[in-house]
Motif scaffolding. Structure first.
Motif, PDB file in Angstrom:
ATOM      1  N   ALA A 117      -8.100 -26.128 -18.896  1.00  0.00           N
ATOM      2  CA  ALA A 117      -7.289 -26.636 -20.002  1.00  0.00           C
ATOM      3  C   ALA A 117      -7.089 -25.606 -21.108  1.00  0.00           C
ATOM      4  O   ALA A 117      -5.968 -25.398 -21.585  1.00  0.00           O
ATOM      5  N   GLU A 118      -8.162 -24.962 -21.537  1.00  0.00           N
ATOM      6  CA  GLU A 118      -8.018 -24.023 -22.648  1.00  0.00           C
ATOM      7  C   GLU A 118      -7.161 -22.820 -22.263  1.00  0.00           C
ATOM      8  O   GLU A 118      -6.358 -22.332 -23.075  1.00  0.00           O
ATOM      9  N   LEU A 119      -7.285 -22.350 -21.035  1.00  0.00           N
ATOM     10  CA  LEU A 119      -6.442 -21.239 -20.581  1.00  0.00           C
ATOM     11  C   LEU A 119      -4.966 -21.614 -20.666  1.00  0.00           C
ATOM     12  O   LEU A 119      -4.122 -20.798 -21.079  1.00  0.00           O
ATOM     13  N   ALA A 120      -4.633 -22.831 -20.273  1.00  0.00           N
ATOM     14  CA  ALA A 120      -3.251 -23.287 -20.324  1.00  0.00           C
ATOM     15  C   ALA A 120      -2.750 -23.362 -21.760  1.00  0.00           C
ATOM     16  O   ALA A 120      -1.627 -22.930 -22.071  1.00  0.00           O
ATOM     17  N   LEU A 121      -3.571 -23.900 -22.640  1.00  0.00           N
ATOM     18  CA  LEU A 121      -3.162 -24.040 -24.031  1.00  0.00           C
ATOM     19  C   LEU A 121      -3.042 -22.684 -24.723  1.00  0.00           C
ATOM     20  O   LEU A 121      -2.160 -22.487 -25.571  1.00  0.00           O
ATOM     21  N   MET A 122      -3.901 -21.754 -24.358  1.00  0.00           N
ATOM     22  CA  MET A 122      -3.796 -20.408 -24.914  1.00  0.00           C
ATOM     23  C   MET A 122      -2.485 -19.745 -24.496  1.00  0.00           C
ATOM     24  O   MET A 122      -1.828 -19.062 -25.299  1.00  0.00           O
ATOM     25  N   ALA A 123      -2.083 -19.939 -23.246  1.00  0.00           N
ATOM     26  CA  ALA A 123      -0.830 -19.360 -22.765  1.00  0.00           C
ATOM     27  C   ALA A 123       0.366 -19.944 -23.510  1.00  0.00           C
ATOM     28  O   ALA A 123       1.301 -19.213 -23.881  1.00  0.00           O
ATOM     29  N   LEU A 124       0.354 -21.245 -23.751  1.00  0.00           N
ATOM     30  CA  LEU A 124       1.448 -21.876 -24.488  1.00  0.00           C
ATOM     31  C   LEU A 124       1.474 -21.410 -25.940  1.00  0.00           C
ATOM     32  O   LEU A 124       2.551 -21.213 -26.520  1.00  0.00           O
ATOM     33  N   ALA A 125       0.305 -21.219 -26.529  1.00  0.00           N
ATOM     34  CA  ALA A 125       0.237 -20.731 -27.903  1.00  0.00           C
ATOM     35  C   ALA A 125       0.818 -19.317 -28.002  1.00  0.00           C
ATOM     36  O   ALA A 125       1.572 -19.000 -28.928  1.00  0.00           O
ATOM     37  N   ARG A 126       0.464 -18.459 -27.049  1.00  0.00           N
ATOM     38  CA  ARG A 126       1.001 -17.093 -27.048  1.00  0.00           C
ATOM     39  C   ARG A 126       2.518 -17.097 -26.883  1.00  0.00           C
ATOM     40  O   ARG A 126       3.216 -16.240 -27.441  1.00  0.00           O
ATOM     41  N   ALA A 127       3.027 -18.057 -26.111  1.00  0.00           N
ATOM     42  CA  ALA A 127       4.465 -18.154 -25.879  1.00  0.00           C
ATOM     43  C   ALA A 127       5.188 -18.875 -27.015  1.00  0.00           C
ATOM     44  O   ALA A 127       6.420 -18.992 -26.975  1.00  0.00           O
ATOM     45  N   ARG A 128       4.448 -19.347 -28.000  1.00  0.00           N
ATOM     46  CA  ARG A 128       5.014 -20.071 -29.153  1.00  0.00           C
ATOM     47  C   ARG A 128       5.776 -21.319 -28.725  1.00  0.00           C
ATOM     48  O   ARG A 128       6.847 -21.639 -29.260  1.00  0.00           O
ATOM     49  N   VAL A 129       5.210 -22.012 -27.748  1.00  0.00           N
ATOM     50  CA  VAL A 129       5.755 -23.291 -27.304  1.00  0.00           C
ATOM     51  C   VAL A 129       4.896 -24.403 -27.903  1.00  0.00           C
ATOM     52  O   VAL A 129       3.676 -24.420 -27.713  1.00  0.00           O
ATOM     53  N   ALA A 130       5.516 -25.305 -28.633  1.00  0.00           N
ATOM     54  CA  ALA A 130       4.789 -26.397 -29.279  1.00  0.00           C
ATOM     55  C   ALA A 130       4.256 -27.372 -28.237  1.00  0.00           C
ATOM     56  O   ALA A 130       4.972 -27.774 -27.317  1.00  0.00           O
ATOM     57  N   VAL A 131       2.989 -27.742 -28.379  1.00  0.00           N
ATOM     58  CA  VAL A 131       2.344 -28.644 -27.421  1.00  0.00           C
ATOM     59  C   VAL A 131       1.857 -29.895 -28.157  1.00  0.00           C
ATOM     60  O   VAL A 131       1.223 -29.795 -29.215  1.00  0.00           O
ATOM     61  N   TYR A 132       2.143 -31.033 -27.590  1.00  0.00           N
ATOM     62  CA  TYR A 132       1.711 -32.313 -28.137  1.00  0.00           C
ATOM     63  C   TYR A 132       0.869 -33.042 -27.093  1.00  0.00           C
ATOM     64  O   TYR A 132       1.265 -33.149 -25.927  1.00  0.00           O
TER      65      TYR A 132
END
Length: 236
Positions: free
Chosen positions: A109-124
């Motif tokens: 889970a954290e790896l996925a969220l880190m990738a989205l954060a680096r890509a500047r994609v908002a996650v809810y």
């Protein structure tokens, strides 16, 4: 509040990089299998946990389709009561239910969220029921810091896979359905989101491809981080 366009009017979203992600929480991001230990704590067989979770989703979706009002949490508690043969005390029910606030994260889970954060994609976080319970679980897992917010569907009294639930998530995320991805470990969830015009990512976790009669995901992978990577690799 409008439920949004019908699935037939929307059509399937083209495969493109999402601008926002609605991330399913239970099973996809947080481990619900740990609740089995709480069944053992109160003198029940651990496999009743799986029956309980399936019953809770079935009943919640059924009540939602029939237009019932009320919080999803109340259906979950009644599903637990029925699964255990109405033999648990209120204290024992509380012990099992409180486990939802302390679920550990999936290892990817954290790896996925880190990738989205680096890509500047908002996650809810896209969950069911009580927002405080969901927020507590995400706080304790250490994942909430990666999230733009949490979304529950109790205020609509409608559950996924109804299109209105997904469109509600898109409105909160301020993104069009065709640029919003639903990421889930549940094939039925992906089916509902795809029919509602969203991008979709399926985390198979050993389940394999979804049934042929269901809408197929835009991307699929065994791990959450791999699924996110494949979404981010779609054309902009």
């Amino acid at each position: 509040m409008s439920a949004g366009p019908s699935p037939a009017a929307v059509g399937r979203a083209p495969a493109q990089r999402p601008r926002a992600v609605l991330l399913d929480i239970y099973d996809t991001t947080l481990r619900v299998d740990v609740l089995r230990a709480r069944f053992v704590d109160v003198g029940r067989h651990e496999l009743e946990c799986d029956v309980f979770l399936a019953r809770a989703m079935r009943d919640g979706i059924a009540f939602s389709m029939a237009g019932a009002d009320g919080a999803f949490g109340s259906y979950v508690r009644e599903a637990l009561r029925a699964t255990t043969g109405h033999k648990l005390s209120e204290e024992a029910l509380d012990h099992v239910m409180s486990g939802f606030a302390s679920l550990p994260p999936q290892p990817d889970a954290e790896l996925a969220l880190m990738a989205l954060a680096r890509a500047r994609v908002a996650v809810y976080a896209f969950g069911y029921g009580n927002q405080r319970v969901l927020a507590d679980a995400l706080d304790r897992s250490g994942l909430r810091t990666y999230l733009r917010g949490t979304i529950t569907v109790d205020d609509l009294a409608r559950l996924r896979p109804g299109a209105g639930a997904y469109h509600h998530g898109c409105r909160v995320a301020h993104a069009q359905p065709a640029r919003t991805a639903l990421v889930s470990a549940h094939a039925w969830d992906v089916h509902g989101a795809a029919r509602a015009g969203l991008l979709t990512g399926l985390v198979a976790r050993g389940e394999g491809p979804p049934p042929a009669m269901m809408e197929q995901p835009h991307v699929r992978a065994e791990r959450l981080d791999q699924c996110v990577d494949r979404l981010l690799a779609l054309p902009a």
